[in-house]
Design a protein around this motif. Sequence first.
Motif, PDB file in Angstrom:
ATOM      1  N   SER A 191       4.502   6.560  -4.516  1.00 47.97           N
ATOM      2  CA  SER A 191       3.838   7.631  -3.787  1.00 47.97           C
ATOM      3  C   SER A 191       3.430   7.059  -2.440  1.00 47.97           C
ATOM      4  O   SER A 191       3.734   5.903  -2.127  1.00 47.97           O
ATOM      5  CB  SER A 191       2.622   8.151  -4.555  1.00 47.97           C
ATOM      6  N   THR A 192       2.740   7.859  -1.656  1.00 48.62           N
ATOM      7  CA  THR A 192       2.297   7.370  -0.356  1.00 48.62           C
ATOM      8  C   THR A 192       0.787   7.182  -0.352  1.00 48.62           C
ATOM      9  O   THR A 192       0.047   7.868  -1.071  1.00 48.62           O
ATOM     10  CB  THR A 192       2.700   8.325   0.783  1.00 48.62           C
ATOM     11  N   LEU A 193       0.353   6.254   0.463  1.00 46.17           N
ATOM     12  CA  LEU A 193      -1.081   6.014   0.624  1.00 46.17           C
ATOM     13  C   LEU A 193      -1.780   7.299   1.068  1.00 46.17           C
ATOM     14  O   LEU A 193      -2.840   7.647   0.550  1.00 46.17           O
ATOM     15  CB  LEU A 193      -1.313   4.904   1.653  1.00 46.17           C
ATOM     16  N   ASP A 194      -1.161   8.006   2.019  1.00 47.71           N
ATOM     17  CA  ASP A 194      -1.757   9.242   2.530  1.00 47.71           C
ATOM     18  C   ASP A 194      -1.895  10.303   1.445  1.00 47.71           C
ATOM     19  O   ASP A 194      -2.908  11.001   1.379  1.00 47.71           O
ATOM     20  CB  ASP A 194      -0.925   9.814   3.680  1.00 47.71           C
ATOM     21  N   ALA A 195      -0.889  10.452   0.593  1.00 45.11           N
ATOM     22  CA  ALA A 195      -0.950  11.464  -0.467  1.00 45.11           C
ATOM     23  C   ALA A 195      -2.107  11.180  -1.408  1.00 45.11           C
ATOM     24  O   ALA A 195      -2.845  12.088  -1.797  1.00 45.11           O
ATOM     25  CB  ALA A 195       0.369  11.524  -1.234  1.00 45.11           C
TER      26      ALA A 195
END
Length: 188
Positions: free
Chosen positions: A140-144
């Motif tokens: 996943s992404t850090l931002d998500a």
Amino acid sequence: GDWEKPTAVVFVFHLPWLGPLAQAMGGVPDDLEKWLLLRPGDDASAVADLLESEGADTSKWRMIHVDVDTPWIRDYGPIQVMENDGSGIWLDALYNDEERRSDDALPDQLAKIAGARLEPTDLAIDGGAIVANGQGLCVSTLDAFDDANIPWREEDQATAILGTLGCRVLALVPSLQDEPTKHADMFV
């Protein structure tokens, strides 16, 4: 799951995407179950006529009326994970968009139609925000994760998240620059 050979394909009919949708429908192998989700006001026969005018063969597609707000089903649909015994389960993540309550309710509707086991989770993660390889690696992404206020920085919280998502390892990567969803599925 992302890693499995699919057994079914599900699209949401969205008139502005008529041409690309018809083309995508034509690319679905014959051995897969095919579902086209229609909104309650959509006339199945009129939709079929429109799609066929664009070259789609709708004869093998099951048209299902459900209440949805948008065509972004990967984001609000159920997240499939594997239990330790190898059986599949669908997670119904929180979908925190007050404007899209029908999208939030769709996993329950689909589980009933498909006869799938659906479990609620208090994680607020869009389906497109996480991808997996079927061997325990999830990305996943850090931002998500940060945008969804998912507490991944503390070891006990991260361990709980791994268990919920059926992951042995969770790789959090930076999102693509200038990509508004901040989802990992944009990489794949």
